[in-house]
Design a protein around this motif. Structure first.
Motif, PDB file in Angstrom:
ATOM      1  N   ILE A  37       0.887  -1.159   0.000  1.00 21.13           N
ATOM      2  CA  ILE A  37       0.000   0.000   0.000  1.00 21.13           C
ATOM      3  C   ILE A  37       0.925   1.210   0.000  1.00 21.13           C
ATOM      4  CG2 ILE A  37      -1.747   1.301   1.261  1.00 21.13           C
ATOM      5  CD1 ILE A  37      -2.780  -1.364   2.361  1.00 21.13           C
ATOM      6  N   ARG A  38       0.832   2.003  -1.077  1.00 23.12           N
ATOM      7  CA  ARG A  38       1.804   3.067  -1.297  1.00 23.12           C
ATOM      8  C   ARG A  38       1.160   4.441  -1.300  1.00 23.12           C
ATOM      9  NH1 ARG A  38       6.769   2.310  -4.778  1.00 23.12           N
ATOM     10  NH2 ARG A  38       7.321   3.792  -3.159  1.00 23.12           N
ATOM     11  N   LYS A  39       2.014   5.444  -1.219  1.00 23.04           N
ATOM     12  CA  LYS A  39       1.560   6.822  -1.369  1.00 23.04           C
ATOM     13  C   LYS A  39       1.149   7.041  -2.813  1.00 23.04           C
ATOM     14  CE  LYS A  39       4.385   8.352   2.408  1.00 23.04           C
ATOM     15  NZ  LYS A  39       5.639   8.919   2.842  1.00 23.04           N
ATOM     16  N   LYS A  40       0.261   8.000  -3.009  1.00 20.75           N
ATOM     17  CA  LYS A  40      -0.310   8.277  -4.324  1.00 20.75           C
ATOM     18  C   LYS A  40       0.786   8.469  -5.392  1.00 20.75           C
ATOM     19  CE  LYS A  40      -3.538  11.174  -6.786  1.00 20.75           C
ATOM     20  NZ  LYS A  40      -4.562  12.180  -6.700  1.00 20.75           N
ATOM     21  N   ILE A  66      -6.267   2.051  -7.141  1.00 21.65           N
ATOM     22  CA  ILE A  66      -7.355   2.798  -6.523  1.00 21.65           C
ATOM     23  C   ILE A  66      -6.798   3.466  -5.268  1.00 21.65           C
ATOM     24  CG2 ILE A  66      -9.187   1.339  -7.450  1.00 21.65           C
ATOM     25  CD1 ILE A  66      -9.422   0.078  -4.618  1.00 21.65           C
ATOM     26  N   GLY A  67      -7.356   4.620  -4.913  1.00 19.43           N
ATOM     27  CA  GLY A  67      -6.838   5.374  -3.785  1.00 19.43           C
ATOM     28  C   GLY A  67      -7.876   5.622  -2.716  1.00 19.43           C
ATOM     29  N   GLN A  68      -7.379   5.988  -1.547  1.00 19.78           N
ATOM     30  CA  GLN A  68      -8.232   6.315  -0.413  1.00 19.78           C
ATOM     31  C   GLN A  68      -7.619   7.513   0.309  1.00 19.78           C
ATOM     32  OE1 GLN A  68     -11.229   4.721   0.610  1.00 19.78           O
ATOM     33  NE2 GLN A  68     -11.320   6.528   1.924  1.00 19.78           N
ATOM     34  N   ASP A  69      -8.425   8.558   0.489  1.00 19.75           N
ATOM     35  CA  ASP A  69      -7.983   9.744   1.228  1.00 19.75           C
ATOM     36  C   ASP A  69      -7.952   9.449   2.715  1.00 19.75           C
ATOM     37  OD1 ASP A  69      -8.192  10.967  -1.225  1.00 19.75           O
ATOM     38  OD2 ASP A  69      -9.896  12.217  -0.691  1.00 19.75           O
ATOM     39  N   TYR A  70      -7.085  10.172   3.419  1.00 20.79           N
ATOM     40  CA  TYR A  70      -7.095  10.168   4.880  1.00 20.79           C
ATOM     41  C   TYR A  70      -6.548  11.491   5.372  1.00 20.79           C
ATOM     42  CZ  TYR A  70      -2.106   8.944   4.733  1.00 20.79           C
ATOM     43  OH  TYR A  70      -0.747   8.935   4.496  1.00 20.79           O
ATOM     44  N   VAL A  90      -3.210  10.625   0.372  1.00 19.68           N
ATOM     45  CA  VAL A  90      -3.858   9.509  -0.322  1.00 19.68           C
ATOM     46  C   VAL A  90      -2.910   8.318  -0.328  1.00 19.68           C
ATOM     47  CG1 VAL A  90      -4.862   8.718  -2.507  1.00 19.68           C
ATOM     48  CG2 VAL A  90      -5.116  11.103  -1.823  1.00 19.68           C
ATOM     49  N   ILE A  91      -3.458   7.137  -0.040  1.00 20.15           N
ATOM     50  CA  ILE A  91      -2.718   5.892  -0.231  1.00 20.15           C
ATOM     51  C   ILE A  91      -3.400   5.109  -1.337  1.00 20.15           C
ATOM     52  CG2 ILE A  91      -1.649   5.694   2.040  1.00 20.15           C
ATOM     53  CD1 ILE A  91      -3.953   3.835   2.863  1.00 20.15           C
ATOM     54  N   GLU A  92      -2.637   4.247  -2.001  1.00 20.85           N
ATOM     55  CA  GLU A  92      -3.170   3.487  -3.125  1.00 20.85           C
ATOM     56  C   GLU A  92      -2.719   2.031  -3.069  1.00 20.85           C
ATOM     57  OE1 GLU A  92      -3.443   6.758  -6.703  1.00 20.85           O
ATOM     58  OE2 GLU A  92      -1.543   5.692  -6.496  1.00 20.85           O
ATOM     59  N   GLY A 105      -5.562   7.046  11.352  1.00 19.96           N
ATOM     60  CA  GLY A 105      -5.958   7.572  10.054  1.00 19.96           C
ATOM     61  C   GLY A 105      -5.481   6.735   8.880  1.00 19.96           C
ATOM     62  N   THR A 106      -4.207   6.397   8.869  1.00 18.89           N
ATOM     63  CA  THR A 106      -3.661   5.600   7.775  1.00 18.89           C
ATOM     64  C   THR A 106      -4.231   4.190   7.800  1.00 18.89           C
ATOM     65  OG1 THR A 106      -1.605   6.878   7.932  1.00 18.89           O
ATOM     66  CG2 THR A 106      -1.535   4.834   6.658  1.00 18.89           C
ATOM     67  N   ALA A 107      -4.317   3.600   8.982  1.00 16.26           N
ATOM     68  CA  ALA A 107      -4.825   2.231   9.099  1.00 16.26           C
ATOM     69  C   ALA A 107      -6.286   2.145   8.668  1.00 16.26           C
ATOM     70  CB  ALA A 107      -4.659   1.726  10.528  1.00 16.26           C
ATOM     71  N   VAL A 108      -7.104   3.099   9.073  1.00 15.00           N
ATOM     72  CA  VAL A 108      -8.515   3.113   8.676  1.00 15.00           C
ATOM     73  C   VAL A 108      -8.616   3.257   7.159  1.00 15.00           C
ATOM     74  CG1 VAL A 108     -10.644   4.487   8.774  1.00 15.00           C
ATOM     75  CG2 VAL A 108      -9.449   3.883  10.888  1.00 15.00           C
ATOM     76  N   ALA A 109      -7.811   4.142   6.584  1.00 15.38           N
ATOM     77  CA  ALA A 109      -7.812   4.307   5.126  1.00 15.38           C
ATOM     78  C   ALA A 109      -7.388   3.015   4.433  1.00 15.38           C
ATOM     79  CB  ALA A 109      -6.899   5.456   4.718  1.00 15.38           C
ATOM     80  N   ALA A 110      -6.395   2.330   4.993  1.00 15.96           N
ATOM     81  CA  ALA A 110      -5.931   1.067   4.404  1.00 15.96           C
ATOM     82  C   ALA A 110      -7.031   0.011   4.457  1.00 15.96           C
ATOM     83  CB  ALA A 110      -4.672   0.579   5.119  1.00 15.96           C
TER      84      ALA A 110
END
Length: 179
Positions: A81-84, A92-96, A104-106, A129-134
């Protein structure tokens, strides 16, 4: 059975990094200690060894180190899971939220199959924040998140509670009070 190595003692604390008032918990000293690193990975995966885990997802960058080792120990694949903008294929990405804005992580859109059991791994959980986005990202791929494992928990910041609200078991090895 957890190891008898003092993992907390192998974590270096750097005051006022990256800004005044922050106590940065640096795991590079733990990673550089062969027996400590081995014990850390064994302790991270122990609760998941008897569960069906087909992939470990690790969050950039220390989650790659720990997640890769965890995947090897669990005899399964690894998903970064990487940075945008860092993945070469369609993602696909997810904001946090960060304290200073949005990031954004992707993940590659074909990284996991629907229903695939995946374990999320990273070095530290703070606000979550990052874990929830992941977790949201993995669920958008329709994967089954069987749990999340972290070396360090900062319990005063509530990250594990945020994962619990999503129905994700949060396994941590050591905790530091405060920020």
């Amino acid at each position: 059975m957890p190891s008898d190595i003092d993992l907390k003692g192998l974590v270096r604390t750097i005051p006022d990094y990256p800004k005044p008032g922050i106590m940065f918990r640096d795991i590079t000293t733990l990673l550089g200690h062969a027996a400590g690193f081995r014990a850390c990975v064994e302790d991270l995966v122990r609760p998941f060894q008897d569960q069906r885990v087909e992939s470990v997802a690790g969050v950039e960058a220390r989650g790659f180190i720990l997640g890769g080792a965890a995947a090897d120990r669990l005899r399964c694949g690894f998903v970064p899971i990487r940075k945008k903008g860092k993945l070469p294929h369609k993602a696909i990405g997810q904001d946090y939220e960060l304290e200073y804005g949005i990031d954004v992580i992707e993940v590659h859109e074909d990284a996991l199959s629907p229903g695939e059991p995946v374990l999320l791994v990273d070095d530290l959980i703070a606000t979550g924040g990052t874990a929830v986005a992941a977790v949201k990202l993995l669920r958008r791929l329709r994967a089954e998140v069987v749990g999340a494992a972290f070396v360090i928990d900062l319990p005063d910041l509530g990250g594990c509670a945020r994962l619990a609200e999503l129905g994700v078991e949060c396994h941590t090895l050591i905790s530091f009070e405060g920020e």
